[in-house]
Design an enzyme around this catalytic site. Structure first.
Site, PDB file in Angstrom:
ATOM      1  CG  ASP A  43      -2.059  -1.097   1.142  1.00 62.80           C
ATOM      2  OD1 ASP A  43      -2.418  -1.369   0.147  1.00 62.80           O
ATOM      3  OD2 ASP A  43      -2.748  -1.315   2.093  1.00 62.80           O
TER       4      ASP A  43
ATOM      5  CG  ASP B  26      -6.358  -1.555  -1.165  1.00 65.02           C
ATOM      6  OD1 ASP B  26      -6.316  -2.958  -1.196  1.00 65.02           O
ATOM      7  OD2 ASP B  26      -5.534  -1.158  -0.683  1.00 65.02           O
TER       8      ASP B  26
END
Length: 169
Positions: A115, A134
């Site tokens: 991320d 995501d």
């Protein structure tokens, strides 16, 4: 089904390309943080070993999460192949599957999801990071809720229905 597969392919490719570019080519693993638009967008390295927002990161769930993502992706693809749905449902399915597979590759290669996107605003510091996969998973799930399913009503599923309060013949 073609729209679903192409959407999934491009989402997967965009996710993996951005992760490679930011994490490896720009050296985010070493730098850990880079301001892109000060106060709004920064790249912040985070290895997510858990589920959303790092929940259950203390447990070794790598292969459980890989299996779950693959099972959900297979179920969504089977559903779309069987029922088709509107173009928005097929597009949403592609977003979800492409994003899920992007995160699966991270878990297989790195043991965690990479991320790096961090968005803050108006002086409020957001502690969480996310990635293209995501975003696609979220939009795909919302799209399937809004545009998926049988919109034809009960007549299509079980024949004509009687109005409430109508007398039987």
């Amino acid at each position: 089904m073609r729209l679903t597969l192409w959407t999934g392919f491009w989402v997967f490719l965009a996710d993996q390309a951005t992760k490679y570019l930011v994490v490896h080519a720009l050296g985010l693993m070493e730098r850990l943080q880079m301001e892109v638009i000060p106060g709004i967008l920064s790249f912040r390295m985070a290895w997510n070993r858990g589920v959303n927002f790092g929940l259950f990161a203390g447990f070794d769930m790598r292969w459980v999460l890989v299996g779950l993502a693959l099972a959900i992706s297979a179920a969504v693809l089977a559903w779309i192949a069987r029922d088709g749905g509107s173009w928005l449902a097929r597009f949403s399915a592609g977003l979800l599957v492409g994003g899920a597979l992007g995160n699966v590759i991270d878990r297989v290669l790195y043991g965690a999801v990479a991320d790096f996107l961090n968005v803050s605003c108006c002086g409020i510091e957001n502690p969480y990071a996310f990635n293209i996969a995501d975003i696609a998973i979220f939009l795909g799930a919302v799209g399937l809720v809004l545009f998926g399913g049988d919109k034809a009503g009960p007549e299509r599923r079980s024949g004509p229905t009687r109005r409430r309060g109508a007398k039987s013949p």
